[in-house]
Design an enzyme around this catalytic site. Structure first.
Site, mmCIF file in Angstrom:
data_model
loop_
_atom_site.group_PDB
_atom_site.id
_atom_site.type_symbol
_atom_site.label_atom_id
_atom_site.label_comp_id
_atom_site.label_asym_id
_atom_site.label_seq_id
_atom_site.Cartn_x
_atom_site.Cartn_y
_atom_site.Cartn_z
ATOM 1 N N ARG A 1 4.060 -8.495 -0.496
ATOM 2 C CA ARG A 1 2.704 -8.157 -0.075
ATOM 3 C C ARG A 1 2.485 -6.671 -0.336
ATOM 4 O O ARG A 1 3.412 -5.862 -0.248
ATOM 5 C CB ARG A 1 2.500 -8.458 1.412
ATOM 6 C CG ARG A 1 2.420 -9.939 1.751
ATOM 7 C CD ARG A 1 1.082 -10.531 1.326
ATOM 8 N NE ARG A 1 0.916 -11.910 1.775
ATOM 9 C CZ ARG A 1 1.211 -12.981 1.074
ATOM 10 N NH1 ARG A 1 1.727 -12.824 -0.149
ATOM 11 N NH2 ARG A 1 1.004 -14.191 1.544
ATOM 12 N N GLU B 1 -6.198 -5.169 -1.625
ATOM 13 C CA GLU B 1 -6.693 -6.051 -2.692
ATOM 14 C C GLU B 1 -8.146 -6.454 -2.440
ATOM 15 O O GLU B 1 -8.531 -6.703 -1.308
ATOM 16 C CB GLU B 1 -5.809 -7.303 -2.766
ATOM 17 C CG GLU B 1 -4.376 -6.975 -3.168
ATOM 18 C CD GLU B 1 -3.449 -8.183 -3.100
ATOM 19 O OE1 GLU B 1 -3.914 -9.309 -2.818
ATOM 20 O OE2 GLU B 1 -2.242 -8.000 -3.327
ATOM 21 N N HIS C 1 -2.328 -10.448 -8.226
ATOM 22 C CA HIS C 1 -1.764 -11.333 -7.190
ATOM 23 C C HIS C 1 -1.757 -12.786 -7.670
ATOM 24 O O HIS C 1 -2.420 -13.655 -7.121
ATOM 25 C CB HIS C 1 -2.553 -11.206 -5.876
ATOM 26 C CG HIS C 1 -1.774 -11.701 -4.690
ATOM 27 N ND1 HIS C 1 -1.989 -11.241 -3.415
ATOM 28 C CD2 HIS C 1 -0.767 -12.623 -4.582
ATOM 29 C CE1 HIS C 1 -1.165 -11.859 -2.567
ATOM 30 N NE2 HIS C 1 -0.425 -12.705 -3.252
#
Length: 313
Positions: free
Chosen positions: A232, A261, A279
């Site tokens: 993450r 993000e 991602h």
């Protein structure tokens, strides 16, 4: 089950959205301009929330849904769900482990190769016609480089096995030493970083692992070290990462995740020793369908009073 209200937190899978629409009374949260008014109006009809790595169920949402029974995450990570609040209220929680392990591990190896062998830069070199003016510069070998892994769970182990096939010595850090592995254990992330050439973040995001890769860890990894993050974004102190890369204190980075993000630090865009991905660790058609089927299976099991397929809470 057509009358059971299911709140989908954000867009995540067209197939999952379609199937939820067929089987339940689906509410698309992202399409609602007046979210608070909607929650007040439908508080008694929503019995499930479906979230993912970007949006889940925080304490505020959970408190606004008194009939909520289950939160099913279209992700293996649970950092967008208030697990303590779910436990307190007796709300079940599920995720999608195992089915995405192989894809994420594959991508981690891909990032290592892309950064060390400058694959993205090579591609641009050819497309721009620069090859006609001379050969591309020499790059760095991947095979045999030492790989340190933060987190030796399902994904960490899968990365280790793949890296072993390239002749890479494996070491790792977890909160406690794993009993059934021959990999070298280090009791701190700084020690791990000091003793590897490639550092991979593959642990769960918790308050304890937030910024687990900080300035001290980057200094230990050094000017030839490579950081790979498929965990993450908040695992890494992004400001320190940008500084380390710009100042040459870190050799390179392969990043699939970022702190805020979809915002990515623009200073990274011009760096050829950095590979940036949006991602997509589990982003294959096969895996996303398997993840969606697991979400659906967990919801149906719950509402049919059957055992959950992948219970967390």
């Amino acid at each position: 089950m057509e009358n059971i209200g299911v709140l989908m937190a954000c867009p995540m899978s067209f197939y999952l959205e379609q199937e939820l629409d067929k089987r339940f009374k689906l509410f698309r949260f992202w399409n609602l301009p007046q979210k608070n008014e909607f929650l007040i109006q439908h508080a008694d009809s929503i019995r499930a929330v479906v979230g993912n790595a970007f949006a889940g169920a925080d304490a505020e949402l959970i408190n606004s849904l008194p009939k909520l029974e289950i939160v099913s995450s279209f992700s293996v990570g649970l950092d967008k769900i208030d697990l303590n609040k779910c436990k307190e209220k007796g709300i079940r929680v599920t995720n999608t482990p195992d089915v995405l392990t192989e894809d994420v591990a594959d991508l981690a190896i891909g990032l290592m190769l892309a950064v060390l062998r400058r694959i993205c830069e090579c591609d641009r070199y050819v497309r721009k016609g620069l090859w006609k003016g001379g050969d591309f510069k020499l790059t760095s070998k991947f095979s045999g480089k030492s790989v340190g892994i933060i987190g030796l769970g399902r994904i960490g182990l899968a990365i280790a096995k793949r890296a072993e096939a390239f002749g890479c010595p494996i070491s790792y850090y977890t909160r406690s030493e794993k009993p059934n592995t021959n990999y070298k254990y280090y009791p701190s992330v700084v020690e791990l970083a000091s003793n590897c050439q490639i550092l991979v973040v593959a642990c769960a995001l918790t308050p304890e692992t937030r910024h687990i890769v900080n300035r001290e860890v980057m200094e230990a990894l050094g000017s030839k070290g490579i950081l790979i993050n498929i965990g993450r974004g908040p695992h890494v102190d992004e400001k320190e990462l940008v500084s380390a890369l710009l100042e040459g204190r870190l050799g390179g980075a392969g990043l699939d995740v970022f702190e805020n993000e979809p915002e990515v630090p623009e200073q990274l865009f011009s760096l050829e020793n950095v590979v940036l991905l949006p991602h997509v660790g589990s982003g294959t058609e096969e895996t996303r369908k398997a993840m969606a089927d697991l979400v659906l299976g967990n919801l149906e099991a719950h509402f049919l009073n059957k055992p959950l397929l992948t219970p967390v809470v």
